[in-house]
Design a protein around this motif. Structure first.
Motif, mmCIF file in Angstrom:
data_model
loop_
_atom_site.group_PDB
_atom_site.id
_atom_site.type_symbol
_atom_site.label_atom_id
_atom_site.label_comp_id
_atom_site.label_asym_id
_atom_site.label_seq_id
_atom_site.Cartn_x
_atom_site.Cartn_y
_atom_site.Cartn_z
ATOM 1 N N LEU A 15 46.755 -7.608 -20.314
ATOM 2 C CA LEU A 15 45.695 -8.393 -19.699
ATOM 3 C C LEU A 15 46.149 -8.920 -18.345
ATOM 4 N N GLU A 20 43.283 -14.950 -20.282
ATOM 5 C CA GLU A 20 42.745 -13.805 -21.018
ATOM 6 C C GLU A 20 43.542 -13.547 -22.296
ATOM 7 N N PRO A 72 35.995 -16.404 -22.127
ATOM 8 C CA PRO A 72 37.099 -17.358 -21.959
ATOM 9 C C PRO A 72 36.980 -18.513 -22.947
#
Length: 208
Positions: A15, A20, A72
């Motif tokens: 990521l 993330e 998120p």
């Protein structure tokens, strides 16, 4: 998001940020608990990756994960741990100078920040905490200390952390706590685990 098959039973997901990683790790835990992943023996987040170990078909699972839309993590989402800290670290004046504020203001910024454990490593119980804005990043010390006291609150780069035991270290020491970060007799043994939110409160004994 990029997926890489590692051996015959493991999958590595790469990521772009610690945020993330935290979001994907939380989503993986949720789906594993709901029985949506199939067999997965372990989930190990790191700075920019999550390793899934003990997977029956890593390639197929990697294709599924690559199609996910992972939102998120929202502020306030996840379990919270509160740790009382004295802002009495030897590097506090230097950090204050780097930030262009007073030592008292450093304490206010740190206690006003909600941190999150991105991943664990270095020593049992050591969590790498994210949350400070980029402008407050500080470099590691040019010369590491041979022994950092247990319970030292420290900063380095984008991370904050608390040393669970005395050990060498090159992070900037800004405070100390009596909290026990690692206790094998406790369940769970680690006070900090990936995804946990952390708030520091000022105990007293800090510098003005």
């Amino acid at each position: 998001m990029r997926t890489l098959v590692v051996g015959t039973r493991a999958l590595l997901v790469e990521l772009d940020s610690a945020g993330e990683v935290a979001a994907l790790h939380t989503e993986l835990l949720r789906r594993r608990d709901a029985g949506e992943l199939g067999p997965v023996e372990d989930l190990v987040p790191a700075a920019r990756t999550v390793l899934l170990d003990g997977v029956r078909d890593p390639a197929a699972l990697g294709e599924r994960i690559a199609r996910w839309r992972v939102e998120p993590l929202a502020p306030g989402e996840g379990p919270l741990v509160t740790v009382a800290v004295r802002f009495d670290g030897p590097d506090l004046p230097g950090v204050a100078r780097l930030w262009g504020v007073t030592a008292r203001e450093v304490a206010r910024i740190v206690t006003g920040t909600e941190f999150r454990v991105a991943f664990c490593g270095f020593a049992p119980g050591f969590g790498y905490l994210t949350g400070l804005p980029e402008r407050f990043r500080v470099p590691r010390r040019g010369s590491p200390r041979t022994a950092v006291p247990a319970g030292s609150l420290a900063l380095a780069g984008e991370y904050a952390g608390v040393y669970p035991r005395s050990s060498p270290g090159g992070w900037q020491l800004i405070g100390s706590t009596d909290a026990v970060l690692w206790d094998p007799e406790r369940e769970p043994a680690a006070l900090f685990s990936p995804g946990v939110r952390v708030r520091f409160t000022q105990e007293g004994g800090g510098r003005g």
